[in-house]
Design a protein around this motif. Structure first.
Motif, PDB file in Angstrom:
ATOM      1  N   ILE A 199      72.555  38.508  10.479  1.00  0.00           N
ATOM      2  CA  ILE A 199      73.762  37.760   9.638  1.00  0.00           C
ATOM      3  C   ILE A 199      74.680  38.881   9.075  1.00  0.00           C
ATOM      4  O   ILE A 199      74.393  40.232   9.270  1.00  0.00           O
ATOM      5  CB  ILE A 199      73.059  37.271   8.402  1.00  0.00           C
ATOM      6  N   GLU A 200      75.637  38.684   8.640  1.00  0.00           N
ATOM      7  CA  GLU A 200      76.760  39.559   7.877  1.00  0.00           C
ATOM      8  C   GLU A 200      76.997  38.939   6.523  1.00  0.00           C
ATOM      9  O   GLU A 200      76.823  37.609   6.234  1.00  0.00           O
ATOM     10  CB  GLU A 200      77.851  39.533   8.512  1.00  0.00           C
ATOM     11  N   VAL A 201      77.156  39.795   5.661  1.00  0.00           N
ATOM     12  CA  VAL A 201      77.227  39.419   4.167  1.00  0.00           C
ATOM     13  C   VAL A 201      78.522  39.890   3.564  1.00  0.00           C
ATOM     14  O   VAL A 201      78.897  39.782   2.293  1.00  0.00           O
ATOM     15  CB  VAL A 201      76.041  39.724   3.074  1.00  0.00           C
ATOM     16  N   THR A 202      79.432  40.171   4.618  1.00  0.00           N
ATOM     17  CA  THR A 202      80.654  40.642   3.894  1.00  0.00           C
ATOM     18  C   THR A 202      81.627  39.633   3.214  1.00  0.00           C
ATOM     19  O   THR A 202      82.109  39.857   2.282  1.00  0.00           O
ATOM     20  CB  THR A 202      81.699  41.201   5.069  1.00  0.00           C
ATOM     21  N   PHE A 203      81.306  38.447   3.591  1.00  0.00           N
ATOM     22  CA  PHE A 203      82.056  37.204   2.811  1.00  0.00           C
ATOM     23  C   PHE A 203      81.245  36.353   2.127  1.00  0.00           C
ATOM     24  O   PHE A 203      81.156  35.346   2.168  1.00  0.00           O
ATOM     25  CB  PHE A 203      83.048  36.247   3.789  1.00  0.00           C
ATOM     26  N   GLY A 204      80.106  37.019   1.628  1.00  0.00           N
ATOM     27  CA  GLY A 204      79.113  36.020   0.933  1.00  0.00           C
ATOM     28  C   GLY A 204      78.320  37.132   0.263  1.00  0.00           C
ATOM     29  O   GLY A 204      78.620  37.930  -0.355  1.00  0.00           O
ATOM     30  N   GLY A 205      77.039  36.503   0.167  1.00  0.00           N
ATOM     31  CA  GLY A 205      75.788  37.325  -0.741  1.00  0.00           C
ATOM     32  C   GLY A 205      75.059  36.008  -1.410  1.00  0.00           C
ATOM     33  O   GLY A 205      75.159  34.878  -1.170  1.00  0.00           O
ATOM     34  N   LEU A 206      74.235  36.785  -2.219  1.00  0.00           N
ATOM     35  CA  LEU A 206      73.153  35.775  -2.977  1.00  0.00           C
ATOM     36  C   LEU A 206      73.531  36.042  -4.488  1.00  0.00           C
ATOM     37  O   LEU A 206      73.807  37.269  -4.938  1.00  0.00           O
ATOM     38  CB  LEU A 206      71.646  36.595  -2.832  1.00  0.00           C
TER      39      LEU A 206
ATOM     40  N   LYS B  45      61.326  41.225  -8.527  1.00  0.00           N
ATOM     41  CA  LYS B  45      62.182  42.396  -8.673  1.00  0.00           C
ATOM     42  C   LYS B  45      63.448  42.100  -8.160  1.00  0.00           C
ATOM     43  O   LYS B  45      64.629  42.691  -8.173  1.00  0.00           O
ATOM     44  CB  LYS B  45      61.721  43.675  -8.225  1.00  0.00           C
ATOM     45  N   LYS B  46      63.472  41.328  -7.017  1.00  0.00           N
ATOM     46  CA  LYS B  46      64.573  40.900  -6.097  1.00  0.00           C
ATOM     47  C   LYS B  46      64.235  39.602  -5.323  1.00  0.00           C
ATOM     48  O   LYS B  46      63.188  39.107  -5.450  1.00  0.00           O
ATOM     49  CB  LYS B  46      64.877  42.034  -4.843  1.00  0.00           C
ATOM     50  N   VAL B  47      65.295  39.105  -4.729  1.00  0.00           N
ATOM     51  CA  VAL B  47      65.282  37.784  -3.918  1.00  0.00           C
ATOM     52  C   VAL B  47      65.749  38.420  -2.440  1.00  0.00           C
ATOM     53  O   VAL B  47      66.789  39.162  -2.488  1.00  0.00           O
ATOM     54  CB  VAL B  47      66.179  36.739  -4.238  1.00  0.00           C
ATOM     55  N   VAL B  48      65.079  37.784  -1.580  1.00  0.00           N
ATOM     56  CA  VAL B  48      64.890  38.363  -0.209  1.00  0.00           C
ATOM     57  C   VAL B  48      65.050  36.986   0.877  1.00  0.00           C
ATOM     58  O   VAL B  48      64.250  36.261   0.308  1.00  0.00           O
ATOM     59  CB  VAL B  48      64.006  39.268   0.202  1.00  0.00           C
TER      60      VAL B  48
ATOM     61  N   GLY C 168      66.693  48.599   7.633  1.00  0.00           N
ATOM     62  CA  GLY C 168      66.094  48.437   8.916  1.00  0.00           C
ATOM     63  C   GLY C 168      66.286  47.065   9.783  1.00  0.00           C
ATOM     64  O   GLY C 168      65.354  46.858  10.860  1.00  0.00           O
ATOM     65  N   ARG C 169      66.632  46.173   8.997  1.00  0.00           N
ATOM     66  CA  ARG C 169      66.796  44.712   9.645  1.00  0.00           C
ATOM     67  C   ARG C 169      68.344  44.063   9.461  1.00  0.00           C
ATOM     68  O   ARG C 169      69.087  44.564   8.605  1.00  0.00           O
ATOM     69  CB  ARG C 169      65.898  43.807   8.778  1.00  0.00           C
ATOM     70  N   ASP C 170      68.787  43.387  10.391  1.00  0.00           N
ATOM     71  CA  ASP C 170      70.067  42.817  10.555  1.00  0.00           C
ATOM     72  C   ASP C 170      69.987  41.338  10.324  1.00  0.00           C
ATOM     73  O   ASP C 170      71.111  40.551  10.197  1.00  0.00           O
ATOM     74  CB  ASP C 170      70.769  43.208  11.651  1.00  0.00           C
ATOM     75  N   ASP C 171      68.683  40.852  10.114  1.00  0.00           N
ATOM     76  CA  ASP C 171      68.656  39.474   9.853  1.00  0.00           C
ATOM     77  C   ASP C 171      68.030  38.902   8.548  1.00  0.00           C
ATOM     78  O   ASP C 171      67.212  37.777   8.317  1.00  0.00           O
ATOM     79  CB  ASP C 171      67.627  38.813  10.993  1.00  0.00           C
ATOM     80  N   ALA C 172      68.087  39.769   7.472  1.00  0.00           N
ATOM     81  CA  ALA C 172      67.741  39.587   6.203  1.00  0.00           C
ATOM     82  C   ALA C 172      68.596  40.188   5.170  1.00  0.00           C
ATOM     83  O   ALA C 172      69.090  41.373   5.376  1.00  0.00           O
ATOM     84  CB  ALA C 172      66.052  40.060   6.021  1.00  0.00           C
ATOM     85  N   ALA C 173      68.808  39.513   4.225  1.00  0.00           N
ATOM     86  CA  ALA C 173      69.598  39.977   3.057  1.00  0.00           C
ATOM     87  C   ALA C 173      68.855  40.136   1.726  1.00  0.00           C
ATOM     88  O   ALA C 173      68.019  39.210   1.489  1.00  0.00           O
ATOM     89  CB  ALA C 173      70.782  39.010   2.650  1.00  0.00           C
ATOM     90  N   GLU C 174      69.232  40.820   0.831  1.00  0.00           N
ATOM     91  CA  GLU C 174      68.639  40.918  -0.788  1.00  0.00           C
ATOM     92  C   GLU C 174      69.443  41.194  -1.635  1.00  0.00           C
ATOM     93  O   GLU C 174      70.444  41.846  -1.487  1.00  0.00           O
ATOM     94  CB  GLU C 174      67.395  41.985  -0.396  1.00  0.00           C
ATOM     95  N   VAL C 175      69.030  40.954  -2.829  1.00  0.00           N
ATOM     96  CA  VAL C 175      69.680  41.185  -3.925  1.00  0.00           C
ATOM     97  C   VAL C 175      68.770  41.572  -5.263  1.00  0.00           C
ATOM     98  O   VAL C 175      67.778  40.767  -5.070  1.00  0.00           O
ATOM     99  CB  VAL C 175      70.791  40.167  -4.425  1.00  0.00           C
ATOM    100  N   ALA C 176      68.898  42.616  -5.970  1.00  0.00           N
ATOM    101  CA  ALA C 176      68.145  43.046  -7.119  1.00  0.00           C
ATOM    102  C   ALA C 176      68.341  42.116  -8.241  1.00  0.00           C
ATOM    103  O   ALA C 176      69.376  41.363  -8.552  1.00  0.00           O
ATOM    104  CB  ALA C 176      68.473  44.387  -7.521  1.00  0.00           C
TER     105      ALA C 176
END
Length: 583
Positions: A54-61, A44-47, A81-89
């Protein structure tokens, strides 16, 4: 003053000529789906989970299939609830095959990192490498110029804040307690105003310029595009940008306080009437406000750097702020002594000059002893937090740069001890010897200031490197950068514990583009236990990127990793790396 500015300009040129460092402080802990793993059903998503916030303002998946079509939906966001993990559906019911995840994030201390990996649904597709080559070979708009300029703004900011702190402490704690002739005081006041104003302007412009430069580096943009409202607004949303804006506001408040203070009283007038004039000194409330503003200013570099991203954050920020205050008192005070106090007494006789400077040097030396003690204690603490072990000190780039800083710091302390033990007693005991002592003092202080410029420059470079304990794997995955032949080699061992590990080897050109490598292999050995060498051949994931997976790291302790790469079909180059494998 002219010689000081010449040394400052020379140091700045050296920093600008130093290649911008592309070190990334956040590394991957794990991903869902796993790197190069096969999953039975469409996820359903990539995590992605990282080693630090990390910050995702200038990037992303960004996820694409083998034909380059986007299969992700919506914006990349931090896992709730986390600031060290990013996800995209992802889209529903993706067909079997290979998918490529291209990602770019910014570490909590402002350093960008980007890479790509593949995962498979059902089974690997016709192109099991996916489109990692295309993603990783894409041209980035920013380069060494932007990185070097950003490093220069960091160095100038450190230097300016140190000088501002030195000006305040020297006036309040030293000069304002000394009775001097009116012409001497007037000269000192002019020099001090010029020095403090210059430091304020440098801090203001360096901080302001760091905003678009950070946008260019973090977003991979050319500098000309980094001045757009969208980019600057994006920078303002990051921790780096918020701290920079806070610093600009504090600098404005400092300027207002300074303007009011100098309108209300004159140092020259105070010294004209001697001790009786001390009733017209600044109010305790004004001094408290100015001191508080400067303390917060000195904390801002730590808020945007390693201390602000390393737990326990509050203790690390406190230690870094105390470290900066100690540097401001000592190094900033030396600059004021050299640029303002010593020249101010040049118009009077040698004996009187020695009598005026003796209490100044005495008070400054006493303050410097306390400042140096604070610097050493907080420096040792910060080194322990960022290095973690003696082996990491000598096997990581961070450790070697830290040792280089120490190699300059030790003679700097020795010169300070020389002033404390030899110069100060001569000035205190016999004013008639001032003619011989003061030139010696000036020469020693000049050398101290020159060494201090080097220390600040090394520090600005040090904060741009990943901590040694992260680089050597003393805490979590192992990551390091080295040279192999004509190329840069990034090595990642994950999770760097006994059992199954993935060893990622990524070779890049000087420009940052993936290098053309025809094959990679490694030999793992543990000399202390007479294990190995164990030869393992790498599997190509992308251009210049090979992975080795297995259970060769079977014992806790120090291992040696020898990497062999073939930049052509008839040539092989090699390099060796030591790593500490955890339990």
């Amino acid at each position: 003053m002219t010689r000081f500015l010449s040394a400052l300009a020379s140091a700045l040129v050296l920093i600008l000529l130093t290649p911008g460092v592309a070190a990334a402080h956040a590394i991957i802990d794990r991903t869902e789906p796993g790197i190069d793993k096969v999953v039975e059903e469409s996820p359903k998503k990539v995590v992605m989970f990282f080693s630090e916030p990390i910050e995702v303002t200038f990037g992303g998946l960004r996820v694409v299939d083998t034909r380059g079509r986007r299969v992700d939906e919506g914006a990349t966001q931090l896992v709730p609830g986390r600031d060290d993990a990013a996800e995209v559906a992802l889209r529903r019911d993706l067909p079997n095959g290979t998918y490529t995840v291209g990602w770019r994030v910014v570490s909590a201390d402002g350093h960008p990192i980007e890479e790509a990996f593949v995962f498979h649904i059902g089974a690997p597709g016709k192109n099991p490498l996916g489109l990692t080559d295309e993603i990783l070979s894409g041209d980035s708009g920013s380069g060494r110029v932007e990185g070097s300029l950003l490093g220069a703004t960091r160095w100038l900011t450190y230097l300016a804040l140190i000088l501002l702190a030195g000006c305040l402490v020297f006036v309040v704690g030293i000069w304002d307690r000394t009775t001097v002739p009116p012409d001497v005081s007037e000269f000192f006041e002019r020099r001090l105003r010029r020095l403090a104003s210059s430091a304020w302007v440098v801090a203001l412009f360096a901080t302001a310029w760091s905003l678009p430069l950070q946008g260019a580096v973090a977003g991979g943009l050319p500098l000309s595009d980094a001045f757009s409202v969208d980019v600057l607004g994006g920078v303002a949303e990051t921790r780096f940008g918020a701290v920079a804006l806070l610093r600009l506001g504090l600098l404005g408040a400092v300027a207002a306080c300074g303007f009011i203070a100098w309108r209300k009283y004159s140092l020259a007038e105070l010294r004209t009437v001697g001790a009786a004039a001390r009733g017209r000194q600044p109010s305790p409330a004004g001094l408290t406000l100015a001191g508080t503003l400067l303390i917060v200013l000195l904390v801002t570099p730590g808020l945007a750097g390693h201390p602000g991203a390393t737990p326990p954050v509050w203790l690390n920020i406190f230690a870094d702020g105390l470290h900066m205050m100690g540097v401001g008192v000592w190094i900033g005070g030396l600059a004021v002594l050299l640029i303002a106090a010593l020249p101010a007494t040049g118009s009077i006789g040698d004996s009187e000059r020695a009598q005026v400077m003796a209490p100044v040097v005495q008070r400054f030396s006493d303050l410097a002893v306390v400042a140096v003690a604070a610097i050493i204690v907080t420096g040792v603490y910060a080194s322990w937090i960022q290095v973690g072990s003696l082996s990491a000190l000598t096997s990581a780039t961070y450790g070697w740069v830290l040792l280089a800083k120490l190699a300059v710091f030790v003679p700097l302390v020795a010169l300070g001890a020389f002033n404390q033990r030899y110069v100060k007693p001569r000035l205190e005991s016999d004013g008639r010897r001032g003619g011989a002592t003061l030139p010696m003092l000036r020469r020693v202080v000049r050398l101290e200031v020159a060494l201090a410029l080097v220390v600040v420059g090394v520090t600005s470079f040090l904060v741009n490197l990943p901590p040694a304990k992260l680089e050597t794997g003393a805490s979590g995955p192992f990551i390091t950068d080295t040279r192999i032949g004509d190329y840069n080699l990034n090595v990642l061992v994950d999770p760097n514990t006994i059992g199954e590990n993935q060893i990622h080897l990524t070779a890049t050109k000087a420009s940052g583009e993936p290098a053309r490598i025809f094959g990679m292999r490694v030999e793992l050995s543990m000399p202390s236990e007479q294990i190995g060498p164990l030869p393992v051949r790498g599997r190509r994931l992308a251009k210049g990127h090979y992975v080795i997976q297995g259970r060769q790291l079977s014992v806790e302790g120090e291992w040696r990793l020898e990497v062999f790469a073939r930049p052509s079909r008839f040539e092989e180059v090699t390099t060796a790396i030591d790593l500490q494998v955890g339990p």
